[in-house]
Design an enzyme around this catalytic site. Structure first.
Site, PDB file in Angstrom:
ATOM      1  N   GLY A  59       0.840  -1.190   0.000  1.00 30.70           N
ATOM      2  CA  GLY A  59       0.000   0.000   0.000  1.00 30.70           C
ATOM      3  C   GLY A  59       0.877   1.242   0.000  1.00 30.70           C
ATOM      4  O   GLY A  59       1.984   1.220   0.546  1.00 30.70           O
ATOM      5  N   GLN A  64       3.188   9.971   1.120  1.00 30.75           N
ATOM      6  CA  GLN A  64       4.444   9.262   1.339  1.00 30.75           C
ATOM      7  C   GLN A  64       5.453   9.539   0.229  1.00 30.75           C
ATOM      8  O   GLN A  64       6.641   9.312   0.404  1.00 30.75           O
ATOM      9  CB  GLN A  64       4.211   7.755   1.438  1.00 30.75           C
ATOM     10  CG  GLN A  64       3.437   7.346   2.669  1.00 30.75           C
ATOM     11  CD  GLN A  64       3.213   5.856   2.685  1.00 30.75           C
ATOM     12  OE1 GLN A  64       2.228   5.356   2.168  1.00 30.75           O
ATOM     13  NE2 GLN A  64       4.164   5.142   3.276  1.00 30.75           N
ATOM     14  N   CYS A 107       5.308   0.024   7.597  1.00 33.89           N
ATOM     15  CA  CYS A 107       5.066   1.159   6.700  1.00 33.89           C
ATOM     16  C   CYS A 107       6.318   1.454   5.898  1.00 33.89           C
ATOM     17  O   CYS A 107       7.426   1.446   6.445  1.00 33.89           O
ATOM     18  CB  CYS A 107       4.679   2.375   7.542  1.00 33.89           C
ATOM     19  SG  CYS A 107       4.287   3.846   6.588  1.00 33.89           S
ATOM     20  N   LEU A 108       6.142   1.720   4.615  1.00 35.53           N
ATOM     21  CA  LEU A 108       7.291   2.059   3.769  1.00 35.53           C
ATOM     22  C   LEU A 108       7.999   3.319   4.265  1.00 35.53           C
ATOM     23  O   LEU A 108       9.188   3.491   4.022  1.00 35.53           O
ATOM     24  CB  LEU A 108       6.854   2.240   2.311  1.00 35.53           C
ATOM     25  CG  LEU A 108       6.386   0.969   1.599  1.00 35.53           C
ATOM     26  CD1 LEU A 108       5.890   1.303   0.199  1.00 35.53           C
ATOM     27  CD2 LEU A 108       7.498  -0.058   1.541  1.00 35.53           C
ATOM     28  N   HIS A 149      -4.961   1.954   7.164  1.00 35.66           N
ATOM     29  CA  HIS A 149      -3.582   2.435   7.348  1.00 35.66           C
ATOM     30  C   HIS A 149      -3.269   3.541   6.339  1.00 35.66           C
ATOM     31  O   HIS A 149      -2.764   4.605   6.703  1.00 35.66           O
ATOM     32  CB  HIS A 149      -2.627   1.244   7.166  1.00 35.66           C
ATOM     33  CG  HIS A 149      -1.180   1.588   7.192  1.00 35.66           C
ATOM     34  ND1 HIS A 149      -0.334   1.191   8.206  1.00 35.66           N
ATOM     35  CD2 HIS A 149      -0.397   2.286   6.317  1.00 35.66           C
ATOM     36  CE1 HIS A 149       0.896   1.632   7.948  1.00 35.66           C
ATOM     37  NE2 HIS A 149       0.872   2.287   6.809  1.00 35.66           N
ATOM     38  N   GLU A 150      -3.584   3.285   5.063  1.00 36.89           N
ATOM     39  CA  GLU A 150      -3.284   4.278   4.016  1.00 36.89           C
ATOM     40  C   GLU A 150      -4.169   5.512   4.149  1.00 36.89           C
ATOM     41  O   GLU A 150      -3.717   6.629   3.912  1.00 36.89           O
ATOM     42  CB  GLU A 150      -3.408   3.657   2.621  1.00 36.89           C
ATOM     43  CG  GLU A 150      -2.480   2.481   2.358  1.00 36.89           C
ATOM     44  CD  GLU A 150      -1.006   2.759   2.611  1.00 36.89           C
ATOM     45  OE1 GLU A 150      -0.570   3.926   2.541  1.00 36.89           O
ATOM     46  OE2 GLU A 150      -0.271   1.798   2.884  1.00 36.89           O
ATOM     47  N   HIS A 153      -2.799   8.068   6.414  1.00 35.16           N
ATOM     48  CA  HIS A 153      -1.774   8.930   5.796  1.00 35.16           C
ATOM     49  C   HIS A 153      -2.404  10.181   5.171  1.00 35.16           C
ATOM     50  O   HIS A 153      -1.794  11.251   5.177  1.00 35.16           O
ATOM     51  CB  HIS A 153      -1.011   8.179   4.699  1.00 35.16           C
ATOM     52  CG  HIS A 153       0.097   7.312   5.200  1.00 35.16           C
ATOM     53  ND1 HIS A 153       1.189   7.808   5.883  1.00 35.16           N
ATOM     54  CD2 HIS A 153       0.291   5.973   5.103  1.00 35.16           C
ATOM     55  CE1 HIS A 153       2.009   6.806   6.177  1.00 35.16           C
ATOM     56  NE2 HIS A 153       1.483   5.683   5.724  1.00 35.16           N
TER      57      HIS A 153
END
Length: 191
Positions: A59, A64, A107-108, A149-150, A153
């Site tokens: 994701g 990000q 998370c990235l 989660h996304e 952001h």
């Protein structure tokens, strides 16, 4: 007429977009709605997908990669070429289940850090797809968690803000070179 948004699910040596990491202000800004779904937006989506696959993610939200728009790409099966990625434009949660579950998230933007987070088991969302068509989706398990989660952001929230065990979180963050000062516990985050 279908618009081809698919990209090859492979790692690129130099992904098109640069990831931002915990501590970067861009991750804390609320995003702007996409006013028009056009070729420019679809190109950003393609580049987000290429970047996500290159970093082994499932994701990725636009903030990000420094894009201040309500755009998310998700692919819970990155190794399955037959499974198309999900593109969420201007997503809104319309319903959440009463059932709460705890599961590990990563998370990235915070590589190497994995912590348990409580979230609703199932969510229902409305959004626009890559063609600009309104859609709804009910999702649970990994997909439901990934969507939540996304979507966090898009509101300047990072998953570590939701971690309840602050001692374990502090240790995990410092082990991976991140400052605990960058965490904004959810009770202090303005929704």
């Amino acid at each position: 007429m279908p618009i081809e948004i698919a990209v090859e699910k492979k790692k690129l040596q130099n992904p098109p977009l640069e990831l931002h990491y915990l501590g970067d202000r861009v991750l804390r800004q609320a995003t702007k709605r996409v006013s028009k779904v056009d070729e420019e937006i679809r190109q950003v989506v393609r580049e987000m997908l290429q970047t996500m696959y290159s970093k082994d993610g499932i994701g990725l939200a636009a903030p990000q990669v420094g894009v201040n728009k309500q755009l998310i790409v998700i692919d819970c099966e990155p190794d399955n070429p037959a499974n198309p990625p999900l593109v969420l434009i201007n997503p809104t949660i319309t319903k959440v289940s009463r059932e709460i579950c705890m599961a590990q998230e990563g998370c990235l933007s915070i590589p190497g850090v994995y912590m348990d987070v409580k979230r609703p088991q199932v969510v229902e969302i409305s959004y626009k797809d890559e063609h600009g068509r309104p859609r709804t989706l009910k999702a649970g398990d990994l997909l439901g968690r990934c969507i939540q989660h996304e979507m966090d952001h898009l509101n300047g929230v990072v998953f570590v803000d939701r971690v309840e065990n602050s001692l374990a979180l502090t240790q995990e963050l410092s082990k991976h070179g991140f400052s605990h000062q960058a965490v904004k516990p959810i009770d202090r985050v303005v929704r």
